[in-house]
Structure formats: structure tokens, C-alpha cells
Design an enzyme around this catalytic site. Structure first.
Site, PDB file in Angstrom:
ATOM      1  N   HIS A 130      29.360 -39.765 -56.907  1.00 21.98           N
ATOM      2  CA  HIS A 130      29.342 -39.353 -55.496  1.00 21.98           C
ATOM      3  C   HIS A 130      29.087 -37.855 -55.384  1.00 21.98           C
ATOM      4  O   HIS A 130      28.259 -37.411 -54.572  1.00 21.98           O
ATOM      5  CB  HIS A 130      30.675 -39.726 -54.847  1.00 21.98           C
ATOM      6  N   GLU A 131      29.790 -37.059 -56.194  1.00 22.61           N
ATOM      7  CA  GLU A 131      29.611 -35.609 -56.135  1.00 22.61           C
ATOM      8  C   GLU A 131      28.225 -35.199 -56.622  1.00 22.61           C
ATOM      9  O   GLU A 131      27.608 -34.278 -56.070  1.00 22.61           O
ATOM     10  CB  GLU A 131      30.697 -34.914 -56.953  1.00 22.61           C
ATOM     11  N   HIS A 134      25.786 -35.590 -53.850  1.00 21.97           N
ATOM     12  CA  HIS A 134      25.788 -34.433 -52.949  1.00 21.97           C
ATOM     13  C   HIS A 134      24.887 -33.330 -53.496  1.00 21.97           C
ATOM     14  O   HIS A 134      24.134 -32.693 -52.744  1.00 21.97           O
ATOM     15  CB  HIS A 134      27.208 -33.887 -52.793  1.00 21.97           C
ATOM     16  N   GLU A 199      28.580 -37.892 -46.059  1.00 20.61           N
ATOM     17  CA  GLU A 199      29.494 -38.656 -46.914  1.00 20.61           C
ATOM     18  C   GLU A 199      29.012 -40.090 -47.082  1.00 20.61           C
ATOM     19  O   GLU A 199      29.081 -40.654 -48.184  1.00 20.61           O
ATOM     20  CB  GLU A 199      30.911 -38.637 -46.329  1.00 20.61           C
TER      21      GLU A 199
END
Length: 312
Positions: A130-131, A134, A199
Site C-alpha cells: 500500500h505504501e 503511494h 487511499e
């Protein structure tokens, strides 16, 4: 759709900055405001990663101090087509993580000891993916810009309240008052909307990178529960960094509405379960903490006594 929405929101935030400048000082005030915005964004662009990591007293990890975590991040970065980011440990009991940096070549991921304590390997991989999503989508820069502009709007409005407006056109006093009262709220709402939109995209892309959106969904539920019960003093002291985290690190404010920095966790989990069905992923992530087994987890996710696989 979220990408278009994000672009529109960022354009609205920039336009709002110009409106605030005009409302406080006419045409000259608008141009002064835009110059201030450009300067603050340039400063934040160069220093955002160092500022966020320093605010949370992050400690850099390497292959010697955290071999399995470092290897896992490296494998995920390769899958995502990204250079290896710097890896940091947050000495925080609250389970959480964030990414920062102005571009993929100058990026970092930070993960708390509380997260390493309660998540298993698949769930940690989901959070790190997930990071990395980003970073790949350059959300770290986008969030830095939006936070900087929103903060500058609030500062400009306070300046106008203290010193009044000057400039060509001399806006009506009522307009200046409304600008000073409403602009900071509007800027915060737009900033939070940008954060929520990104998100959802990072959840989906992170699930694709890790191959286990179901594990990321499981991680989000654990992180949400942990964040509700465990305070994060550093985040409370630096609330502007809250949108960087995978779940809201601040006390309260967890409703999925215009005033929330993050989407409601149940909505994110539902979207990830839908993605898992589309990918044909049905297996439940294994239980346990970190990579270690056969012994209670240490604060680093390893065996008690000495240096575990996460470092420490």
C-alpha cells in the site's frame, strides 16, 4: 475516476488560495498569495521526507538491523517496478505506517513497532505494498503539496484577520471577514478529500502489488482497532502528517465524511474483498505476529532477547 477527482480537488485548492489572496488584498493580494504558495511548495518538495521522518523520530533500518523486513520491502518494490526506498522504524506502540518522499528515487517507508508486533507476514506485505503504491502514484508529493497549500491558506487568513487587506480593488470588508472565517475550513475539507481519494487507489494498487488484497483488508481491521485504543503522541503533536498514515493516527475523527482524513475502514475492506474475488484470492492470511514463530513476539516482531528479524 479517483485520479480525475484528485486533480479537480487539487485545482480547487489552488483556486481557493487565489481567492483568499484576492479577498484579503485584491489583485495584488492574489498574486502575492500565489507567490507564497509557490515558495512554500518548493520548500516542502525538497524537505517533506526529512520533516515527516524527523517529526516521528524515525530510525533508519538496513539489511543488517532488519534483514527480513528489508528483504520484504525490496521484493515488493521490485514487483512494483520501483527503486528500493529507505526503510524506517517508528518506535510507536500504535500500529501504523506511512510513506514519504518527493519522488520514487527519493522515497521512504516507515513502519511502527506496534504494527510489527501484531501483523503476520502477509499482512505486513499488504501494508508495505500500500505504501509503495503511494510512492508509485506520487501521492507523497501530492499530499505534501495539498497539506502545504491548506496550511498556507490558514496562515494567510490569520494574517488578514490581524492586519487587514490592502490592494487594488479593496474588497468589501464583509468579503474579507467571510474569507478569513471560511477559507481554512474549506481548505481542510479539500485536503482531506484528496487524502481519502488516494487511499482507495493505494489500497487497490497495493493489493495488486502484494497479490493478497485479503491480507491487506485483514491488516486494516487490526490497525484500525489498534489506532482506536493506542494514542500516537508524535502524530498528535504534528497533526498535519496524519493524512500520510495508512489509518488515521489521531484520536477520534474516523467517520467517512468530509471532515475525515481517511475513508471508513469498513468501506476500504469491502473494496479489497471485492478485488480479492476478482483476482480469485480466497485464502485467509495465516495467524501470528511478524516472521518469528514458536515464541512470543518481541516489540520488533522477533524472538525475545536480542535482535529479532525486524531489527532492534
Amino acid at each position: 475516476m479517483n485520479v480525475v477527482k484528485t486533480g479537480m480537488l487539487l485545482a480547487a485548492l489552488t483556486a481557493l488560495f487565489g481567492v483568499v489572496g484576492y479577498g484579503l488584498g485584491g489583485g495584488n493580494g492574489m498574486w502575492i498569495a500565489l507567490v507564497i504558495a509557490a515558495g512554500t511548495n518548493l520548500f516542502a518538495w525538497w524537505n517533506s521526507d526529512r520533516m515527516a521522518l524527523a517529526a516521528h523520530k524515525a530510525q533508519e533500518a538496513d539489511p543488517a538491523s532488519a534483514p527480513e523486513l528489508y528483504q520484504l520491502v525490496g521484493e515488493l518494490a521490485q514487483k512494483a517496478g520501483l527503486p528500493m526506498p529507505r526503510v524506517y522504524i517508528l518506535h510507536e506502540d500504535q500500529p501504523n505506517a506511512f510513506a514519504t518522499g518527493r519522488n520514487p528515487q527519493n522515497s521512504a517507508v516507515a513502519i511502527s513497532t506496534g504494527l510489527l508486533r501484531i501483523l503476520n507476514r502477509d499482512e505486513i506485505a499488504g501494508v508495505m505494498a500500500h505504501e509503495l503504491a503511494h510512492i508509485k502514484n506520487r501521492d507523497t508529493l501530492l499530499m505534501t503539496v495539498s497539506a502545504t497549500v491548506a496550511g498556507a491558506i490558514s496562515t494567510l487568513a490569520q494574517f488578514g484577520f490581524l492586519f487587514g487587506g490592502r490592494g487594488d480593488g479593496r474588497p468589501h470588508p464583509a468579503m474579507r471577514i467571510l474569507t478569513m472565517l471560511l477559507a481554512p475550513m474549506a481548505a481542510a475539507i479539500i485536503q482531506f478529500a484528496i487524502s481519502r481519494a488516494r487511499e482507495y487507489v493505494a489500497d487497490r494498487d497495493g493489493g495488486l502489488i502484494s497479490g493478497r488484497p485479503d491480507a491487506l483488508a485483514s491488516a486494516l481491521l487490526k490497525l484500525e482497532a489498534g489506532a482506536r485504543g493506542i494514542p500516537n503522541p508524535q502524530a498528535e503533536q504534528h497533526p498535519a502528517t496524519a493524512p500520510l498514515f495508512i489509518v488515521n493516527p489521531l484520536a477520534g475523527g474516523r467517520i467517512d465524511n468530509m471532515f475525515s482524513t481517511h475513508p471508513a475502514t469498513q468501506n476500504r475492506v469491502a473494496a479489497l474483498h471485492q478485488l480479492a474475488q476478482e483476482m480469485g484470492v480466497t485464502g485467509a492470511p495465516p495467524s501470528g505476529g511478524g516472521f518469528a514463530s514458536g515464541a512470543p513476539a518481541s516489540p520488533w516482531g522477533g524472538r525475545p532477547g536480542g535482535r529479532g528479524p525486524w531489527g532492534g
